[in-house]
Design a protein around this motif. Structure first.
Motif, PDB file in Angstrom:
ATOM      1  N   GLY A   1     -52.592 -21.864 152.317  1.00 23.88           N
ATOM      2  CA  GLY A   1     -52.758 -21.721 153.761  1.00 23.88           C
ATOM      3  C   GLY A   1     -53.828 -20.706 154.132  1.00 23.88           C
ATOM      4  N   PHE A   2     -53.940 -19.645 153.348  1.00 20.85           N
ATOM      5  CA  PHE A   2     -54.955 -18.622 153.669  1.00 20.85           C
ATOM      6  C   PHE A   2     -56.364 -19.197 153.486  1.00 20.85           C
ATOM      7  CE2 PHE A   2     -51.199 -16.012 153.123  1.00 20.85           C
ATOM      8  CZ  PHE A   2     -51.332 -15.105 154.167  1.00 20.85           C
ATOM      9  N   GLU A   3     -56.543 -19.976 152.405  1.00 19.93           N
ATOM     10  CA  GLU A   3     -57.860 -20.625 152.211  1.00 19.93           C
ATOM     11  C   GLU A   3     -58.139 -21.631 153.324  1.00 19.93           C
ATOM     12  OE1 GLU A   3     -58.016 -22.316 148.297  1.00 19.93           O
ATOM     13  OE2 GLU A   3     -58.026 -20.319 147.369  1.00 19.93           O
ATOM     14  N   LYS A   4     -57.107 -22.366 153.669  1.00 16.10           N
ATOM     15  CA  LYS A   4     -57.231 -23.356 154.749  1.00 16.10           C
ATOM     16  C   LYS A   4     -57.666 -22.655 156.048  1.00 16.10           C
ATOM     17  CE  LYS A   4     -56.240 -27.062 157.133  1.00 16.10           C
ATOM     18  NZ  LYS A   4     -56.402 -28.460 156.996  1.00 16.10           N
ATOM     19  N   GLU A   5     -57.092 -21.480 156.289  1.00 13.90           N
ATOM     20  CA  GLU A   5     -57.437 -20.732 157.503  1.00 13.90           C
ATOM     21  C   GLU A   5     -58.915 -20.319 157.482  1.00 13.90           C
ATOM     22  OE1 GLU A   5     -54.709 -17.603 159.405  1.00 13.90           O
ATOM     23  OE2 GLU A   5     -56.374 -16.396 158.664  1.00 13.90           O
ATOM     24  N   ILE A   6     -59.377 -19.840 156.326  1.00 15.30           N
ATOM     25  CA  ILE A   6     -60.799 -19.450 156.213  1.00 15.30           C
ATOM     26  C   ILE A   6     -61.696 -20.653 156.514  1.00 15.30           C
ATOM     27  CG2 ILE A   6     -62.614 -18.763 154.572  1.00 15.30           C
ATOM     28  CD1 ILE A   6     -60.458 -16.981 153.209  1.00 15.30           C
ATOM     29  N   ASP A   7     -61.359 -21.797 155.895  1.00 15.13           N
ATOM     30  CA  ASP A   7     -62.167 -23.016 156.113  1.00 15.13           C
ATOM     31  C   ASP A   7     -62.195 -23.389 157.586  1.00 15.13           C
ATOM     32  OD1 ASP A   7     -62.789 -23.341 153.528  1.00 15.13           O
ATOM     33  OD2 ASP A   7     -61.325 -24.934 153.123  1.00 15.13           O
ATOM     34  N   ALA A   8     -61.004 -23.399 158.189  1.00 10.33           N
ATOM     35  CA  ALA A   8     -60.910 -23.848 159.584  1.00 10.33           C
ATOM     36  C   ALA A   8     -61.620 -22.860 160.510  1.00 10.33           C
ATOM     37  CB  ALA A   8     -59.441 -24.009 159.984  1.00 10.33           C
ATOM     38  N   SER A  66     -50.128 -25.904 156.757  1.00 10.71           N
ATOM     39  CA  SER A  66     -50.492 -25.569 155.367  1.00 10.71           C
ATOM     40  C   SER A  66     -49.623 -24.458 154.806  1.00 10.71           C
ATOM     41  CB  SER A  66     -51.944 -25.097 155.290  1.00 10.71           C
ATOM     42  OG  SER A  66     -52.789 -26.100 155.723  1.00 10.71           O
ATOM     43  N   SER A  67     -49.173 -23.557 155.699  1.00 14.50           N
ATOM     44  CA  SER A  67     -48.374 -22.421 155.214  1.00 14.50           C
ATOM     45  C   SER A  67     -47.065 -22.900 154.596  1.00 14.50           C
ATOM     46  CB  SER A  67     -48.089 -21.435 156.354  1.00 14.50           C
ATOM     47  OG  SER A  67     -47.100 -21.954 157.221  1.00 14.50           O
ATOM     48  N   LEU A  68     -46.663 -24.114 154.958  1.00 17.51           N
ATOM     49  CA  LEU A  68     -45.370 -24.628 154.474  1.00 17.51           C
ATOM     50  C   LEU A  68     -45.553 -25.752 153.453  1.00 17.51           C
ATOM     51  CD1 LEU A  68     -43.678 -24.687 157.977  1.00 17.51           C
ATOM     52  CD2 LEU A  68     -43.245 -23.057 156.146  1.00 17.51           C
ATOM     53  N   ASP A  69     -46.796 -25.978 153.042  1.00 17.89           N
ATOM     54  CA  ASP A  69     -47.076 -27.061 152.102  1.00 17.89           C
ATOM     55  C   ASP A  69     -47.435 -26.449 150.753  1.00 17.89           C
ATOM     56  OD1 ASP A  69     -48.169 -29.078 150.571  1.00 17.89           O
ATOM     57  OD2 ASP A  69     -49.376 -29.917 152.192  1.00 17.89           O
ATOM     58  N   PRO A  70     -46.531 -26.600 149.778  1.00 19.77           N
ATOM     59  CA  PRO A  70     -46.771 -25.941 148.494  1.00 19.77           C
ATOM     60  C   PRO A  70     -48.039 -26.423 147.780  1.00 19.77           C
ATOM     61  CG  PRO A  70     -44.693 -27.177 148.476  1.00 19.77           C
ATOM     62  CD  PRO A  70     -45.300 -27.362 149.828  1.00 19.77           C
ATOM     63  N   SER A  71     -48.560 -27.596 148.186  1.00 18.61           N
ATOM     64  CA  SER A  71     -49.762 -28.095 147.514  1.00 18.61           C
ATOM     65  C   SER A  71     -51.034 -27.492 148.114  1.00 18.61           C
ATOM     66  CB  SER A  71     -49.824 -29.621 147.600  1.00 18.61           C
ATOM     67  OG  SER A  71     -50.132 -30.017 148.917  1.00 18.61           O
ATOM     68  N   GLN A  72     -50.871 -26.683 149.165  1.00 16.10           N
ATOM     69  CA  GLN A  72     -52.059 -26.112 149.808  1.00 16.10           C
ATOM     70  C   GLN A  72     -51.995 -24.594 149.820  1.00 16.10           C
ATOM     71  OE1 GLN A  72     -53.598 -27.767 153.471  1.00 16.10           O
ATOM     72  NE2 GLN A  72     -52.065 -29.382 153.413  1.00 16.10           N
TER      73      GLN A  72
END
Ligand code: COA
Length: 258
Positions: free
Chosen positions: A223-230, A215-221
């Motif tokens: 990554g910090f939010e993704k980390e919280i979710d995960a 996610s850190s390398l995907d401009p559509s996401q």
């Protein structure tokens, strides 16, 4: 089962060998479709905890896309080929189980791109990395311009892409393209030993790390939010309860991937 791959499952690690040594393991249509099938197998088969991709023979990992298949392509066919290659390499990159490239020789063009789509790379001393497409009047089409930049930085990536020159294994190590360089005879053992440690960890957490890093390398996401979710999702797993209990009880955790 596969026309162009050899596979063997050893202690939960699937070793996938691209097997066209007479053509330096170049990626033709058959290899692509076998890679797609094997990555789906890696994702779906619970007996497989991790995988290694390597090339047959002592000379090449993969010397690129099969150039003999380029002759018949027009502009639209070439775009379709690149899209297919990119989608298959996304399957590798997004696989929830670790897939490591054991780079045993030339990793050129699509071979370098394949290695870069893996979660990390271990190279033998004779490995050579390059994106020589400019020699053919081409550019990489399977994600090479993007992943090379992510892995070694813009200046080094542009120089490598526009010069077509190869990096030897020590330079690839210095640039962060590979994690280790070992003698060729030790390459598979080293790769297996790195993965043997990883497969003792909580599989869902391992998959979540891969996904959050992607996610850190995907401009559509974000990554910090993704980390919280995960992070939150991990608290709903049996493995998190097992891992924390095992720590407190001073015993080894026994993860189930649940
Ligand atoms: N596509 C199709 N065939 C390939 C190939 C590729 N990418 N790379 C190697 N081969 C074939 C060669 O044509 C040769 O086949 P032949 O024996 O039927 O003639 C065989 O593999 C062995 O390769 P060869 O070139 O004879 O080996 P070498 O030791 O002299 O050179 C390389 C090794 C890797 C430097 C050279 O093969 C090379 O430059 N390959 C192409 C690399 C490339 O441009 N990749 C990007 C493609 S987009």
């Amino acid at each position: 089962m596969y026309n162009t791959l050899e596979t063997s499952l050893e202690n939960g690690i699937l070793i996938v060998t691209i097997n066209r040594p007479e053509k330096l393991n170049a990626l033709n249509k058959d290899v692509f479709s076998d890679i797609e099938t094997v990555v789906r197998e890696i994702e779906g088969n619970i007996a497989i905890k991790a995988a290694i991709i390597t090339g047959a023979g002592s000379k090449a990992f993969v010397a690129g896309a099969d150039i003999s298949e380029f002759n018949d392509l027009d502009k639209s066919g070439a775009k379709q080929l690149a899209l297919r290659g990119q989608n298959i390499f996304f399957l590798i990159e997004r696989c929830s189980k670790p897939i490591v490239a054991a780079v045993n020789g030339f990793a050129l063009g699509g071979g370098c791109e394949l290695a870069m789509a893996c979660h990390f790379r271990i190279a033998s001393e004779n490995a050579k990395f390059g994106q020589p497409e400019v020699n053919l009047g081409l550019i990489p089409g399977y994600g090479g311009t993007q992943r090379l930049t992510q892995l070694i930085g813009k200046g080094r990536a542009i120089e490598m892409l526009i010069s077509g020159s190869m990096l030897d294994a020590p330079t690839a190590l210095q640039h962060g393209l590979v994690n280790y360089v070992v003698p060729q005879a030790e390459l598979l053992e080293k790769t297996k030993s790195v993965l043997q440690v990883i497969i003792t960890k909580a599989p869902l957490a391992v998959g979540a790390c891969i996904s959050a890093v992607n996610s850190s390398l995907d401009p559509s996401q974000n990554g910090f939010e993704k980390e919280i979710d995960a992070f939150g999702e991990c608290f709903a797993t049996a493995d998190m309860k097992e891992g924390t209990s095992a720590f407190l009880e001073k015993r080894k955790a026994n993860f189930q991937g649940k």
